[in-house]
Every structure is written in C-alpha cells, then in structure tokens.
Design a protein around this motif. Structure first.
Motif, PDB file in Angstrom:
ATOM      1  N   GLU A 164       5.719  14.569  41.330  1.00  0.00           N
ATOM      2  CA  GLU A 164       5.100  13.330  40.916  1.00  0.00           C
ATOM      3  C   GLU A 164       4.667  13.390  39.461  1.00  0.00           C
ATOM      4  O   GLU A 164       4.331  14.449  38.935  1.00  0.00           O
ATOM      5  CB  GLU A 164       3.889  12.994  41.798  1.00  0.00           C
ATOM      6  N   ASP A 167      -2.902   7.388  38.399  1.00  0.00           N
ATOM      7  CA  ASP A 167      -4.241   6.969  38.795  1.00  0.00           C
ATOM      8  C   ASP A 167      -5.079   8.136  39.320  1.00  0.00           C
ATOM      9  O   ASP A 167      -6.299   8.171  39.130  1.00  0.00           O
ATOM     10  CB  ASP A 167      -4.159   5.876  39.862  1.00  0.00           C
ATOM     11  N   SER A 168      -4.438   9.085  39.960  1.00  0.00           N
ATOM     12  CA  SER A 168      -5.156  10.189  40.574  1.00  0.00           C
ATOM     13  C   SER A 168      -5.808  11.128  39.571  1.00  0.00           C
ATOM     14  O   SER A 168      -6.724  11.875  39.934  1.00  0.00           O
ATOM     15  CB  SER A 168      -4.220  10.986  41.487  1.00  0.00           C
ATOM     16  N   VAL A 169      -5.350  11.111  38.327  1.00  0.00           N
ATOM     17  CA  VAL A 169      -5.898  12.013  37.319  1.00  0.00           C
ATOM     18  C   VAL A 169      -6.568  11.282  36.176  1.00  0.00           C
ATOM     19  O   VAL A 169      -7.163  11.930  35.296  1.00  0.00           O
ATOM     20  CB  VAL A 169      -4.818  12.958  36.759  1.00  0.00           C
ATOM     21  N   LYS A 170      -6.508   9.977  36.174  1.00  0.00           N
ATOM     22  CA  LYS A 170      -7.077   9.187  35.092  1.00  0.00           C
ATOM     23  C   LYS A 170      -8.570   9.468  34.958  1.00  0.00           C
ATOM     24  O   LYS A 170      -9.310   9.448  35.933  1.00  0.00           O
ATOM     25  CB  LYS A 170      -6.816   7.709  35.347  1.00  0.00           C
ATOM     26  N   LYS A 181      -9.822  19.240  41.294  1.00  0.00           N
ATOM     27  CA  LYS A 181     -10.016  19.100  42.727  1.00  0.00           C
ATOM     28  C   LYS A 181      -8.966  19.916  43.469  1.00  0.00           C
ATOM     29  O   LYS A 181      -7.896  20.189  42.933  1.00  0.00           O
ATOM     30  CB  LYS A 181      -9.895  17.630  43.140  1.00  0.00           C
ATOM     31  N   GLU A 238      -6.974  18.914  45.568  1.00  0.00           N
ATOM     32  CA  GLU A 238      -5.772  18.093  45.627  1.00  0.00           C
ATOM     33  C   GLU A 238      -4.896  18.234  44.386  1.00  0.00           C
ATOM     34  O   GLU A 238      -3.741  17.810  44.397  1.00  0.00           O
ATOM     35  CB  GLU A 238      -6.129  16.614  45.812  1.00  0.00           C
ATOM     36  N   ASP A 239      -5.439  18.808  43.323  1.00  0.00           N
ATOM     37  CA  ASP A 239      -4.661  19.042  42.114  1.00  0.00           C
ATOM     38  C   ASP A 239      -3.792  20.290  42.211  1.00  0.00           C
ATOM     39  O   ASP A 239      -2.995  20.554  41.308  1.00  0.00           O
ATOM     40  CB  ASP A 239      -5.575  19.161  40.903  1.00  0.00           C
TER      41      ASP A 239
END
Length: 115
Positions: A46, A61-64, A86, A88-89
């Motif tokens: 991604e 959006d997930s890292v903004k 996080k 999730e990263d």
C-alpha cells in the motif's frame, strides 16, 4: 538502471519514531517523483507517501499527521520521518521511484512497532 536502497528500519516501541532513508543511484537515475510504500504480512503493498520532483507531498490517511516525506535531490535521497508509531505500522517499507514507463523499487526495510 536505477538502484534504490532503503535503510533505517528496526524495532521501535509504540509512540516512538524512526527515520527511513532511500538512496538512489544508477546511470539512468534522474530526479523523479518518489514515494514510500509498505507491505504487512498477508496484505497487499500500500501507498504510504509520495513526493514530487518539486516537493509536493501526499499521504495515506492512515499516516497523515504522523509521517513526513522529504527529499534531498542533491543527494538523490528520499526520507520518511515516522512519528507516533503504532503497531499497525509494522511492515516492510519500500522505496519507489516513478518513471514514465515503469517504477523502480528497493528491496525494503523492516519496521516493527511493538512493546
């Protein structure tokens, strides 16, 4: 050919920071849009962030607000500053260079966020 080599990955605790670097080289390398992508186990690769030749940036959006992509064209290097990490990263992070006919990819660097 173009070669991209990522570095800076490692193990970090949640809330911590890492800075990834991607050094580009090769006789065919020119200043091009570049980006960072990531791939977690069992998931597709991604987009994380991109940066144009002139420095315009775009983020998933997930890292903004947490990640910052930058580049030093004189050094043929792109960076990804990752803050407030996080779990999730956690993924293998890949450097990308976009050319009109194809993209070039690095081998990736592992980022693991865990306590």
């Amino acid at each position: 050919q173009v070669q991209l080599v990522e570095s800076g990955g490692g193990l970090v605790q949640p809330g911590g920071s890492l800075r990834l670097s991607c050094a580009a080289s090769g006789s065919r390398f020119i200043v091009r849009p570049m980006g960072w992508y990531r791939q977690a186990p069992g998931k597709q690769r991604e987009l994380v962030a991109t940066i144009t030749r002139g420095g315009i940036t775009n983020y998933a959006d997930s890292v903004k607000g947490r990640f910052t992509i930058s580049r030093d064209n004189a050094k043929n290097t792109v960076y990804l500053q990752m803050n407030s990490l996080k779990p999730e990263d956690t993924a293998v992070y890949y450097c990308n260079a976009n050319y009109p006919m194809r993209d070039y990819w690095g081998q990736g660097t592992q980022v693991t966020v865990s306590s």
